[in-house]
Design an enzyme around this catalytic site. Structure first.
Site, PDB file in Angstrom:
ATOM      1  N   ASP A 140      -2.053   2.373  -4.595  1.00  0.00           N
ATOM      2  CA  ASP A 140      -3.260   2.826  -3.912  1.00  0.00           C
ATOM      3  C   ASP A 140      -4.405   1.838  -4.129  1.00  0.00           C
ATOM      4  OD1 ASP A 140      -1.935   5.110  -3.079  1.00  0.00           O
ATOM      5  OD2 ASP A 140      -2.507   6.251  -4.870  1.00  0.00           O
ATOM      6  N   HIS A 154       0.815  -1.215   0.000  1.00  0.00           N
ATOM      7  CA  HIS A 154       0.000   0.000   0.000  1.00  0.00           C
ATOM      8  C   HIS A 154       0.854   1.273   0.000  1.00  0.00           C
ATOM      9  CE1 HIS A 154      -3.729   1.925  -0.034  1.00  0.00           C
ATOM     10  NE2 HIS A 154      -4.334   1.356   0.994  1.00  0.00           N
TER      11      HIS A 154
END
Length: 441
Positions: free
Chosen positions: A417, A413
């Site tokens: 995204d 992450h």
């Protein structure tokens, strides 16, 4: 005596030490040149160490699990023993004797086990004939029109005791089973050593188990443990699961298998998924990337080098299919099979176990409904394939049965995204649900 010292070699890629996994020789053994002496493990792969000379082994360094530095003494030879070693033949392995039935004292004389005496067979036939049948005629019959005649209380008691009423001779009117008949049947069963009832089994106690086993974590299992720990500790992993209708893909797979070239392996879902993934990643380069933590740089790749997570007897390995984006479907299937089989046979060269840019993991029919695959560092993405099952779904307002499969993915992450990973998986889903588009530029 002429001594020859073999040192731990430099195994490349900045390796400063290697772990001893297993020794196949010991001090005092005579070995031939090129005979495998031991296996060592680097951070990248397992390596077999062949003997550089012929001679007698004087000493070895390290036990399984020990780290030996590059340049340190590994094996010391006495090369004056070459003539003896050259003439030494490895002892032939004697296959274990086949299991056999123990011979009786009489059979030991002849070497042949006698068959059961005729009298014993006759006794068994007589005993079988004397056993009450499930339905008897005349006195003792307890069936009326094929139905066992017994009261509800008798039926409940027989069920609790695990007693089959069809084996009980009834002494009541018209062969009806009376409470005393059940008493007699249970007593007879106890006398014959009948198996305990279900209730009795439920109340049985078993011997407690108190033993333990200690397993030293070495070799590939140690490397896996360290890498997964580092992956979980350093990567904020984001998982995303999407269902995919693979009914059309399955029809295409079967169609192509019926017409595949003679030398081509059968097609599974995996080459289709890898081919679709290679197309999709061109639009999502941030998902086909490696993170260089030492430099703080995300390296995006144009080539798609797909790691194929493979279960092997030594543990999980990830052999690499290079340039998946340039391969035809049957070539892709053949290469996936080749690198996977080489990994299972522990014959993968080091370069085939490194350099992947994204990993695909699948357990086939054991794939479950969904999973949370862990990222193979320094990659930033991994795709998990779950099992395909027939499921009732709504299509155009109608409930119908379709072949459905879930895709479980995980992303780093820090660099991917949620919107990007969802968009990539949706694009992959679109190709798999309309599989002809995988092959359209």
């Amino acid at each position: 005596m002429s001594r020859y010292v073999f040192k731990m070699p430099d195994l490349g890629e900045g390796t400063v030490s290697a772990e001893v996994v297993a020794w196949h020789v010991k001090p005092g053994d005579l070995v031939q040149e090129d005979q495998v002496m031991c296996e060592v493990m680097t951070e990248k792969a397992a390596v077999e160490m062949p003997a550089p000379v012929t001679g007698r082994i004087l000493s070895i360094t390290g036990e399984p699990g020990d780290m030996v530095a590059v340049g340190s003494d590994l094996v010391v030879f006495d090369t004056d023993a070459t003539s003896a070693a050259a003439g030494a033949e490895p002892a032939a392995k004697t296959p274990p004797p086949a299991p056999s039935v123990p011979l009786t004292p009489a059979a030991a004389q002849t070497g042949r086990q006698p068959s059961a005496p005729h009298g014993a067979d006759e006794k068994q036939r007589i005993a079988a004939a004397a056993t009450p049948s499930a339905a008897t005629n005349g006195t003792g019959s307890h069936k009326a029109g094929g139905r066992i005649m017994a009261s509800p209380a008798s039926r409940r008691r027989a069920a609790e005791a695990g007693l089959d009423l069809a084996t009980v001779a009834g002494t009541g009117p018209a062969g009806r089973i009376a409470p005393g008949d059940i008493d007699s049947a249970l007593a007879a069963g106890a006398a014959r050593g009948a198996p305990p009832s279900m209730n009795a089994r439920a109340n049985e106690t078993r011997e407690p188990r108190n033993g333990t086993e200690e397993v030293k974590i070495i070799g590939l299992r140690r490397v896996i443990a360290e890498r997964l720990t580092e992956s979980a500790r350093s990567i904020p992993q984001y998982s995303y699961v999407e269902e995919c209708d693979v009914t059309r893909l399955e029809a295409l797979r079967k169609h192509l298998n019926d017409r595949r070239p003679a030398a081509a392996p059968p097609l599974t879902f995996l080459p289709f998924i890898v081919a679709a993934l290679a197309r999709v990643l061109g639009k999502f380069p941030q998902c086909n990337a490696l993170y260089d933590s030492a430099r703080g740089v995300l390296v995006k790749h144009q080539a798609v080098h797909v790691g194929i997570a493979t279960q092997t007897p030594q543990g999980l390995k990830v052999p690499v299919v290079r340039n998946a984006e340039s391969r035809a479907l049957h070539d892709l299937a053949a290469e996936i099979r080749r690198v996977s089989e080489a990994a299972r046979a522990n014959k993968s060269p080091r370069e085939e176990l490194t350099g992947s840019t994204i990993t695909v993991t699948s357990l086939g029919k054991l794939g479950g409904i969904a999973s949370t695959p862990m990222i193979n560092m320094p990659e930033v993405s991994i795709i998990g394939i779950n099992k395909a099952i027939d499921r009732a779904v709504v299509v155009d307002g109608q409930v119908t049965v379709r072949l459905m499969m879930n895709l479980s993915s995980s992303f780093d992450h820090r660099f991917v995204d949620g919107y990007d990973c969802a968009s990539m998986i949706q694009a992959l889903k679109d190709l798999l649900e309309q599989p002809a588009t995988i092959f359209i530029d």
